[in-house]
Design a protein around this motif. Structure first.
Motif, PDB file in Angstrom:
ATOM      1  N   GLY A 196       0.827  -1.212   0.000  1.00 43.57           N
ATOM      2  CA  GLY A 196       0.000   0.000   0.000  1.00 43.57           C
ATOM      3  C   GLY A 196       0.854   1.252   0.000  1.00 43.57           C
ATOM      4  N   ALA A 197       1.942   1.198   0.784  1.00 46.99           N
ATOM      5  CA  ALA A 197       2.804   2.377   0.903  1.00 46.99           C
ATOM      6  C   ALA A 197       3.450   2.716  -0.427  1.00 46.99           C
ATOM      7  CB  ALA A 197       3.858   2.124   1.970  1.00 46.99           C
ATOM      8  N   ILE A 198       3.795   1.663  -1.146  1.00 45.30           N
ATOM      9  CA  ILE A 198       4.434   1.908  -2.459  1.00 45.30           C
ATOM     10  C   ILE A 198       3.511   2.767  -3.317  1.00 45.30           C
ATOM     11  CG2 ILE A 198       5.083   0.768  -4.638  1.00 45.30           C
ATOM     12  CD1 ILE A 198       6.084  -1.599  -2.847  1.00 45.30           C
ATOM     13  N   PHE A 199       2.248   2.384  -3.382  1.00 51.64           N
ATOM     14  CA  PHE A 199       1.329   3.136  -4.245  1.00 51.64           C
ATOM     15  C   PHE A 199       0.925   4.460  -3.619  1.00 51.64           C
ATOM     16  CE2 PHE A 199       1.140  -1.140  -5.908  1.00 51.64           C
ATOM     17  CZ  PHE A 199       1.326  -0.875  -7.260  1.00 51.64           C
ATOM     18  N   PHE A 200       0.885   4.446  -2.289  1.00 51.90           N
ATOM     19  CA  PHE A 200       0.565   5.707  -1.609  1.00 51.90           C
ATOM     20  C   PHE A 200       1.613   6.765  -1.928  1.00 51.90           C
ATOM     21  CE2 PHE A 200       1.441   8.430   2.071  1.00 51.90           C
ATOM     22  CZ  PHE A 200       0.242   9.133   2.124  1.00 51.90           C
ATOM     23  N   PHE A 201       2.878   6.409  -1.699  1.00 55.12           N
ATOM     24  CA  PHE A 201       3.952   7.384  -1.940  1.00 55.12           C
ATOM     25  C   PHE A 201       4.051   7.749  -3.414  1.00 55.12           C
ATOM     26  CE2 PHE A 201       5.673   5.953   2.217  1.00 55.12           C
ATOM     27  CZ  PHE A 201       5.708   7.195   2.828  1.00 55.12           C
ATOM     28  N   ARG A 202       3.860   6.729  -4.234  1.00 54.92           N
ATOM     29  CA  ARG A 202       3.948   6.980  -5.669  1.00 54.92           C
ATOM     30  C   ARG A 202       2.905   8.022  -6.086  1.00 54.92           C
ATOM     31  NH1 ARG A 202       1.410   5.529  -9.856  1.00 54.92           N
ATOM     32  NH2 ARG A 202       2.459   5.484 -11.871  1.00 54.92           N
ATOM     33  N   ASN A 203       1.681   7.790  -5.625  1.00 52.21           N
ATOM     34  CA  ASN A 203       0.604   8.722  -5.974  1.00 52.21           C
ATOM     35  C   ASN A 203       0.804  10.081  -5.334  1.00 52.21           C
ATOM     36  OD1 ASN A 203      -0.608   6.767  -7.512  1.00 52.21           O
ATOM     37  ND2 ASN A 203      -1.886   6.008  -5.826  1.00 52.21           N
ATOM     38  N   LYS A 204       1.330  10.034  -4.123  1.00 51.88           N
ATOM     39  CA  LYS A 204       1.560  11.299  -3.413  1.00 51.88           C
ATOM     40  C   LYS A 204       2.583  12.159  -4.167  1.00 51.88           C
ATOM     41  CE  LYS A 204       2.916  13.082   1.121  1.00 51.88           C
ATOM     42  NZ  LYS A 204       4.049  13.884   0.718  1.00 51.88           N
ATOM     43  N   PHE A 205       3.662  11.519  -4.545  1.00 50.54           N
ATOM     44  CA  PHE A 205       4.692  12.261  -5.276  1.00 50.54           C
ATOM     45  C   PHE A 205       4.136  12.812  -6.582  1.00 50.54           C
ATOM     46  CE2 PHE A 205       8.011   9.361  -3.120  1.00 50.54           C
ATOM     47  CZ  PHE A 205       8.054  10.198  -2.013  1.00 50.54           C
ATOM     48  N   LYS A 206       3.326  11.975  -7.211  1.00 53.84           N
ATOM     49  CA  LYS A 206       2.750  12.382  -8.489  1.00 53.84           C
ATOM     50  C   LYS A 206       1.824  13.577  -8.292  1.00 53.84           C
ATOM     51  CE  LYS A 206       0.817  10.118 -12.553  1.00 53.84           C
ATOM     52  NZ  LYS A 206       0.153   8.906 -13.045  1.00 53.84           N
ATOM     53  N   LYS A 207       1.008  13.465  -7.247  1.00 50.57           N
ATOM     54  CA  LYS A 207       0.047  14.516  -6.959  1.00 50.57           C
ATOM     55  C   LYS A 207       0.770  15.810  -6.570  1.00 50.57           C
ATOM     56  CE  LYS A 207      -3.941  15.454  -4.092  1.00 50.57           C
ATOM     57  NZ  LYS A 207      -4.505  15.176  -2.770  1.00 50.57           N
ATOM     58  N   ASP A 208       1.760  15.655  -5.728  1.00 51.88           N
ATOM     59  CA  ASP A 208       2.535  16.835  -5.297  1.00 51.88           C
ATOM     60  C   ASP A 208       3.165  17.528  -6.487  1.00 51.88           C
ATOM     61  OD1 ASP A 208       1.846  16.380  -2.719  1.00 51.88           O
ATOM     62  OD2 ASP A 208       3.813  15.628  -2.064  1.00 51.88           O
ATOM     63  N   ALA A 209       3.699  16.705  -7.358  1.00 52.60           N
ATOM     64  CA  ALA A 209       4.361  17.272  -8.538  1.00 52.60           C
ATOM     65  C   ALA A 209       3.366  18.029  -9.401  1.00 52.60           C
ATOM     66  CB  ALA A 209       5.014  16.154  -9.340  1.00 52.60           C
ATOM     67  N   SER A 210       2.187  17.455  -9.603  1.00 55.02           N
ATOM     68  CA  SER A 210       1.199  18.139 -10.457  1.00 55.02           C
ATOM     69  C   SER A 210       0.659  19.379  -9.758  1.00 55.02           C
ATOM     70  CB  SER A 210       0.069  17.176 -10.845  1.00 55.02           C
ATOM     71  OG  SER A 210      -0.665  16.843  -9.706  1.00 55.02           O
ATOM     72  N   ASP A 211       0.493  19.286  -8.454  1.00 57.53           N
ATOM     73  CA  ASP A 211       0.022  20.442  -7.676  1.00 57.53           C
ATOM     74  C   ASP A 211       1.019  21.596  -7.766  1.00 57.53           C
ATOM     75  OD1 ASP A 211      -1.745  21.757  -5.892  1.00 57.53           O
ATOM     76  OD2 ASP A 211      -0.297  21.361  -4.268  1.00 57.53           O
ATOM     77  N   THR A 212       2.291  21.246  -7.569  1.00 54.72           N
ATOM     78  CA  THR A 212       3.338  22.271  -7.665  1.00 54.72           C
ATOM     79  C   THR A 212       3.360  22.872  -9.066  1.00 54.72           C
ATOM     80  OG1 THR A 212       4.609  20.985  -6.074  1.00 54.72           O
ATOM     81  CG2 THR A 212       5.810  22.677  -7.265  1.00 54.72           C
ATOM     82  N   ALA A 213       3.217  22.020 -10.039  1.00 53.28           N
ATOM     83  CA  ALA A 213       3.241  22.505 -11.430  1.00 53.28           C
ATOM     84  C   ALA A 213       2.093  23.478 -11.682  1.00 53.28           C
ATOM     85  CB  ALA A 213       3.162  21.329 -12.382  1.00 53.28           C
ATOM     86  N   SER A 214       0.919  23.125 -11.168  1.00 47.52           N
ATOM     87  CA  SER A 214      -0.226  24.010 -11.400  1.00 47.52           C
ATOM     88  C   SER A 214      -0.060  25.340 -10.664  1.00 47.52           C
ATOM     89  CB  SER A 214      -1.528  23.321 -10.980  1.00 47.52           C
ATOM     90  OG  SER A 214      -1.485  23.053  -9.609  1.00 47.52           O
ATOM     91  N   ARG A 215       0.500  25.291  -9.467  1.00 46.49           N
ATOM     92  CA  ARG A 215       0.743  26.537  -8.721  1.00 46.49           C
ATOM     93  C   ARG A 215       1.800  27.383  -9.436  1.00 46.49           C
ATOM     94  NH1 ARG A 215      -1.339  26.211  -3.271  1.00 46.49           N
ATOM     95  NH2 ARG A 215      -2.056  24.105  -2.865  1.00 46.49           N
ATOM     96  N   LYS A 216       2.781  26.697  -9.929  1.00 50.06           N
ATOM     97  CA  LYS A 216       3.847  27.422 -10.656  1.00 50.06           C
ATOM     98  C   LYS A 216       3.264  28.110 -11.893  1.00 50.06           C
ATOM     99  CE  LYS A 216       8.167  25.151  -9.425  1.00 50.06           C
ATOM    100  NZ  LYS A 216       9.208  24.187  -9.808  1.00 50.06           N
ATOM    101  N   LYS A 217       2.318  27.435 -12.483  1.00 47.21           N
ATOM    102  CA  LYS A 217       1.689  27.983 -13.690  1.00 47.21           C
ATOM    103  C   LYS A 217       1.014  29.318 -13.385  1.00 47.21           C
ATOM    104  CE  LYS A 217      -0.104  25.369 -17.569  1.00 47.21           C
ATOM    105  NZ  LYS A 217      -0.896  24.203 -17.959  1.00 47.21           N
ATOM    106  N   ILE A 218       0.489  29.428 -12.187  1.00 43.80           N
ATOM    107  CA  ILE A 218      -0.170  30.682 -11.795  1.00 43.80           C
ATOM    108  C   ILE A 218       0.851  31.725 -11.353  1.00 43.80           C
ATOM    109  CG2 ILE A 218      -1.805  31.707 -10.142  1.00 43.80           C
ATOM    110  CD1 ILE A 218      -3.042  28.793  -9.957  1.00 43.80           C
ATOM    111  N   LEU A 219       1.795  31.272 -10.559  1.00 39.10           N
ATOM    112  CA  LEU A 219       2.723  32.224  -9.942  1.00 39.10           C
ATOM    113  C   LEU A 219       3.841  32.698 -10.872  1.00 39.10           C
ATOM    114  CD1 LEU A 219       2.992  30.493  -6.447  1.00 39.10           C
ATOM    115  CD2 LEU A 219       1.956  32.716  -6.897  1.00 39.10           C
ATOM    116  N   ALA A 220       4.291  31.801 -11.742  1.00 42.43           N
ATOM    117  CA  ALA A 220       5.439  32.155 -12.597  1.00 42.43           C
ATOM    118  C   ALA A 220       5.185  33.397 -13.458  1.00 42.43           C
ATOM    119  CB  ALA A 220       5.829  30.966 -13.454  1.00 42.43           C
ATOM    120  N   PRO A 221       3.989  33.532 -14.132  1.00 43.91           N
ATOM    121  CA  PRO A 221       3.763  34.753 -14.924  1.00 43.91           C
ATOM    122  C   PRO A 221       3.745  36.013 -14.069  1.00 43.91           C
ATOM    123  CG  PRO A 221       2.142  33.055 -15.461  1.00 43.91           C
ATOM    124  CD  PRO A 221       2.876  32.600 -14.260  1.00 43.91           C
ATOM    125  N   MET A 222       3.252  35.871 -12.865  1.00 44.18           N
ATOM    126  CA  MET A 222       3.221  37.034 -11.957  1.00 44.18           C
ATOM    127  C   MET A 222       4.632  37.492 -11.646  1.00 44.18           C
ATOM    128  SD  MET A 222       0.345  36.093  -9.165  1.00 44.18           S
ATOM    129  CE  MET A 222      -1.372  36.012  -9.558  1.00 44.18           C
TER     130      MET A 222
END
Lengths: 699, 476
Positions: free
Chosen positions: A38-64
């Protein structure tokens, strides 16, 4: 075999392994396996989610961020200014969310590496305007080392100079990661940070840390490095080492004595670095210290010392380097010593390994001037307390200095064992004969033209007490005898003159048959011997004598017969007469004229000598390129034979020629047409040669 | 025989197995804990900062990468190109052609415009004769040195390179290995980050490059191997390098550095006499010897271990080659342990003598033999009707479940730390491998180990064996 009764077994019965425990453990491990699954998939998904979340935030903040960085207050219109202020408010709202704040910091840190100049300054300004440093300061208060380090890193990257005093407190932190980051930050944030760091640090500074700090200092703008010699006295050996490296890096050569004294440091790295500094700054006064510590060190330091001595290019260091070559067991160090010698004095050490010895011997036999002479220079030895002379049974070294010999200097006594009277004394006589004549300046000029530099004990302003037997020039390097003079004056002579004098000896005793004989095959040799008997004269006697050692028995026998018949035919020449009187005089005193001695000529040769022991003058030659007689003549006819070193002396000294030359000399001081200055010099020498001696030469 | 006594003997055998298993589990669990701690520390420590900034520093040390090549004609040019493109300034690539019978040397000469140069060689240095030292005429390949020598084996080739190198640190790698551009920076950092202890060697993780996309000597895409044997080996390598060696590195008790990626302090390595040419386990043996040298001379030292995936290599995809490889490993293991037997539980060597050596003895050398003989004993006991079936089933299940759990933990750690295999399918395949490995892959490894020991004990001549390389350029 009968085992004891069952009752006893009960006493020694084995403990039973509870199978239930095994099953329980199996269940436990199964649960853990499932958890890990379970942990393998938990961490895997977490990292994936974190990465996409960061990317989306960067998308907003970077132009500013981009808008802020490239906004120019003075040029912008009112609308643009309004938009800018609204953006600022908006971004402030956004960074109230911790994640946004972290992402914005990340964006700015990333951007920092991509921008420079004014934009970079704006970036730092934006970082401070948005109060992002607050969260970094918060990190400094954390108890987790990674948080503190992260905070310091961020503040340093964003050039928050105000954090300097907060960060430098961590310089002596127990946690190495925190401490190391504090060191980097302290040095980066303020120019005086390096001084503070070197003054304060109690801990060791790893090589990697030094590397990073140096990199920071190198990239610092308008950095005025302090004088790092101040830290050479630090009690922290790592500080001393780093200070040395900084001294070297910033070319601060104002600590000569301190650096030289550090060569004696116990720490190998400090020692090595000090030597490196000495080399870089060319502190030649360190030579004594370097030599003194040499033997106590490992190969690494020894190599560094040799490298440094080589860089000094002092000929006085050659004896030491030779000693290293002789005494050192490490191959690399030995090689380095030889390399250093050749750096100081190119081609002082010649290659010896892998040479075809047969070719060498032929070479030696054929040409006198190609003998490798060697004179050891050791004049600085007495000055060097650490210097030890090599224990060589054979080598007696000639001390030669680079200073010219003064005419009023005392005569040098060469201490030569009576049984080892060198052949050069015979040569020396001719030198004497030549040198005492006039036109010495011309000779020296000729020598300079030839660029033959040699050191010769014979030609020095010295007296040589030569023992009784006459010596034969055998030119054998193995039997080399070096001589040591009692003073350390440089003895200089024109080596070309030495060579020429030897050629004189050779030519005047050479049979005309000899060159042909040496190139002829055995059959032709027999024919030539017949010819010698027919038309030969007493000049051929020494040559026939030399043939008594010929490898071919027939030739040997025939030579003896021909010689006997020739001796009958002509008045035999006594062996004692085959050499000039001066050569036979074992008490010959060789005096070199003042003008010659003054010339800076160095001999780099070893002169070999063997006693003749009742043999006439002999130069043994090995047959080379043997051929039928007609070819020998053909070669001679077409002048195809390779020129001898001094062909000039093969010219017959006809009286007319001599007269002409003399006349031309008298008539005009200019050189005769068709003769070079060198040839002219030698002709003059020879023409002025005493007639009696010339007759003897000519047999 | 009396039934009672026999039962007692059987019970004691059970206890021995039980204790052995429990100790093994305990050690593995400790290893898991230490490796986790070590990896987290490593990750946090290196989460910021840019290594590449220091690569051209005047203080940056010089390095030599020694790569022995024997019949590598197919891949040599590409492999050298990859080695020459590393991100570092002060380094030299020294390829030692160990008397190849194919066109390895000619290919190098043609591709890199090599010419023979004069190089003085220590006459006292014992190695197979050197035919020539070559350098490239082209400035762009100035970092390359090729040594052509007579065949003397990998150790001899490495020793020659080590001896001819003039740099402070020497890296001994397999020429077919692919190093990531940052590899040397990590190595230099590892050598230089300690100040109180001398770092005598640096080792790293070996990753499996089978089926990965490699272009122009650079790793473009990481893929799970297509071959099943390679998949099992991937799982095995993950367990061994991410957990096992990381834990021993954390304890400063590493006794082995992989021959495919090992860097040494040249001075110490030469002081110990370099690689032993009489063993096939030279990579392990040199570490034993260097460690002993330092301990016996009372010199503080350590061996660093880099968990970053810096070195990628091909693993055997054929069962025969795999068995030969593992056979050689077990022989090397045996030779090294026998040679340094006086370290066994010798407190003079500290953790090395009290933990590392016994671990290698019991769980790397003895365990496969026990497994092999245990397997036949169980069949025999079952046939004789004396097998304690409940105990057998319980302990077998426990071991099996534990092995799966440990493999899952290794996969978890791989995902948590580097997350190289991003597809769910790849992770599921690896998990599947963990489940079936004890039945398919593990028996092959045990068989190879037994064969190696048998050869060694009965002195059956056996060399290195060969591995046919596909070549990275073709591994698309």
């Amino acid at each position: 075999m009968k085992f004891p009764s069952l009752k006893i077994y009960n006493l020694v019965s084995s403990p039973k392994v509870p199978t239930d425990v095994l099953w329980d453990l199996s269940i436990l491990f199964s649960i853990l396996a499932v958890i890990y699954f379970g942990a393998i998939f938990f961490f895997r998904n977490k990292f994936k989610k974190d990465a996409s979340d960061t990317a989306s935030r960067k998308k907003i903040l970077a132009p500013m961020v981009s808008e802020f960085l490239f906004y120019e207050e003075n040029i912008g219109t009112k609308e643009e200014k309004n938009s800018y202020i609204n953006r600022k408010i908006e971004i402030r709202e956004l960074i109230k969310d911790k994640k946004n704040e972290a992402v914005l910091s990340e964006i700015l840190l990333d951007l920092k590496t991509d921008v420079s100049g004014q934009t970079r300054k704006l970036l730092f300004k934006l970082y401070k305007d948005l109060n992002l440093q607050e969260q970094a300061f918060e990190k400094l208060k954390s108890f987790r080392w990674q948080k503190i380090s992260q905070g310091m890193f961020e503040l340093t990257q964003m050039q928050v100079v105000e954090s300097y005093s907060f960060i430098r407190r961590f310089i002596n932190d127990k946690r190495s990661v925190v401490r190391k980051q504090a060191e980097i930050s302290t040095v980066t944030l303020m120019h005086e940070g390096i001084s503070y760091f070197l003054d304060t640090t109690k801990y060791s500074i790893s090589e990697w840390q030094q590397l990073k700090i140096l990199e920071v200092l190198s990239n610092a703008e308008y950095f005025e490095p302090p004088r790092f010699y101040k830290w050479l006295t630090s009690k922290n050996k790592h500080v001393v080492l780093f200070a040395l490296r900084l001294i070297k890096h910033y070319d601060q050569n104002d600590a000569e004595e301190s650096i030289i004294s550090l060569v004696r440091h116990k720490n190998t790295n400090i020692k090595h670095e000090a030597i490196s500094c000495i080399k870089k700054f060319n502190f030649q006064s360190s030579t004594r210290t370097l030599k003194a510590v040499f033997w106590k060190n490992n190969a690494h330091i020894k190599l560094a010392i040799l490298d440094t001595l080589a860089s000094f290019e002092r000929k006085e260091d050659i004896p030491f380097l030779e000693l290293v070559d002789k005494k050192e067991s490490n191959f690399t160090v030995k090689s380095k010593a030889l390399s250093a010698i050749n750096t100081i004095w190119p081609e002082y050490v010649m290659p010896t390994d892998g040479l075809d010895s047969s070719i060498l011997e032929e070479h030696q036999d054929e040409s006198f001037e190609e003998i490798v002479h060697k004179v050891d220079v050791s004049n600085d030895a007495p000055d060097d307390p650490e210097f030890e002379k090599p224990d060589s049974e054979e080598a007696i070294e000639i001390a030669v200095d680079s200073e010219p010999i003064e005419t009023n200097q005392p005569e040098v006594q060469l201490e030569t064992p009576s049984e080892l009277l060198p052949e050069y004394e015979r040569v020396a006589h001719f030198l004497d004969s030549i040198f005492v004549n006039k036109n010495n300046e011309d000779k020296v000029e000729a020598a300079e033209q030839e660029s033959v530099v040699a050191k010769d004990p014979i030609s020095s302003k010295s007296e040589i007490n030569t023992p009784e037997p006459v010596f034969e020039v055998l030119l054998n390097e193995d039997d080399a005898v070096s001589l040591t003079t009692t003073n350390s004056d440089e003895i200089k002579v024109d080596n070309s003159i030495l060579e020429q004098s030897e050629t004189i000896i050779e030519d005047n005793y050479q049979s005309i048959f000899e060159p042909l004989f040496n190139r002829a095959d055995d059959e032709c040799k027999m024919l030539l011997l017949d010819e010698i008997l027919e038309i030969g004269n007493n000049k051929d006697i020494p040559f026939l004598t030399s043939l008594q050692n010929h490898h071919n028995t027939l030739i040997r026998t025939k030579a003896v017969v021909v010689k006997a018949k020739l001796l009958d035919k002509f008045t035999p020449i006594k062996e004692s007469e085959t050499l000039p009187l001066e050569v036979l005089n074992l008490q010959t005193t060789i005096k070199v004229e003042e003008e010659l001695v003054k010339q800076r000529v160095e001999i780099n040769q070893t002169i070999s000598a063997l006693p003749i022991e009742d043999q006439p003058y002999l130069i043994e030659k090995k047959p080379k390129d043997l051929m039928p007689l007609e070819f020998c003549f053909l070669l001679e006819e077409f002048d195809l034979e390779p020129a001898k070193p001094l062909d000039l002396f093969e010219v017959e000294f006809a009286p007319e020629f001599s007269k002409d030359l003399k006349n031309s000399e008298h008539s005009s001081s200019s050189e005769p047409i068709g003769l070079t200055a060198e040839e002219h010099t030698y002709f003059q020498q020879l023409l002025e040669f005493p007639l009696t001696k010339r007759k003897k030469f000519n047999g | 025989m009396d039934n009672g006594v026999f039962n007692i003997l059987l019970d004691y055998i059970n206890i021995v197995f039980f204790v052995f298993t429990v100790v093994l589990f305990t050690l593995f669990s400790i290893m898991g804990y230490l490796s986790t701690k070590g990896s987290l520390h490593y990750k946090n420590k290196n989460s910021f900062g840019d290594l590449s900034k220091v690569m051209a520093s005047p203080l940056a040390p010089s390095l030599t990468i020694v790569a022995p090549a024997y019949n590598e004609g197919m891949t040599i040019v590409e492999n050298i190109r990859s080695l020459l493109s590393l991100k570092y300034v002060n380094y030299e690539v020294m390829v030692v052609n160990d008397g190849s019978k194919d066109d390895t040397m000619q290919k190098m000469i043609d591709a890199y415009d090599l010419v023979k140069i004069d190089r003085k060689i220590d006459p006292n240095w014992k190695s197979k004769p050197i035919r020539g030292v070559y350098k490239s005429r082209q400035q762009s390949f100035s970092k390359l040195t090729v040594i052509d020598k007579e065949n003397g084996g990998k150790s001899d080739a490495l020793n020659t390179g080590m001896h001819l190198s003039e740099n402070q640190f020497v890296g001994c790698i397999d020429v077919d290995c692919l190093l990531l551009p940052d590899a040397l920076l990590h190595v230099v950092k590892s050598f230089y980050q300690r100040s109180e202890k001398r770092v005598i060697a640096v080792g790293g993780v070996i990753r499996i490059a089978n089926s990965c996309v490699i272009n122009g000597g650079a790793l473009e895409e990481i893929r799970l191997p297509k071959n099943w044997l390679a998949k099992f080996q991937l799982l095995e390598y993950t367990r061994s390098f991410l957990l096992g060696r990381m834990a021993f590195g954390r304890m400063d008790s590493l006794l082995i550095i992989s021959g495919a990626f090992g860097f040494f302090d040249r001075e110490i390595a030469l002081a110990c006499g370099g690689y032993d040419t009489n063993t096939v386990g030279e990579d392990m043996e040199i570490v034993f010897r260097m460690r002993r040298y330092m301990v016996e001379n009372k010199l503080p030292h350590t061996i660093e271990y880099i968990p970053d995936p810096l070195c990628w290599t091909e693993v055997p995809e054929s069962r025969k080659i795999l068995v030969n490889q593992r056979d050689r490993w077990s022989r090397g293991n045996f030779e090294t342990l026998y040679k340094h037997r006086d370290m066994f539980f010798n407190p003079k060597y500290g953790r090395l003598g009290m933990i590392s050596y016994p671990y290698w003895f019991f769980y790397e050398w003895l365990a496969p033999l026990l497994e092999f003989f245990g397997f036949f004993s169980i069949i025999l006991f079952y046939y004789l009707g004396i097998l304690n079936l409940p105990f057998f089933i319980a302990i077998t299940t426990m071991i099996y479940v534990y092995s799966i759990m440990f493999s899952f933990y290794a996969i978890l750690w791989e995902v948590y730390s580097y997350n190289e295999y991003k597809k769910v399918k790849d992770i599921l395949i690896l998990m599947g491998c963990a489940i079936v490995e004890p039945f398919i892959f593990h028996p092959i490894v045990v068989f190879a180990a037994v064969r190696g020991n048998y050869k060694k004990l009965f002195k059956i001549q056996s060399g290195w064996g060969t591995i046919t390389r596909k070549g990275f350029a073709k591994a698309t």
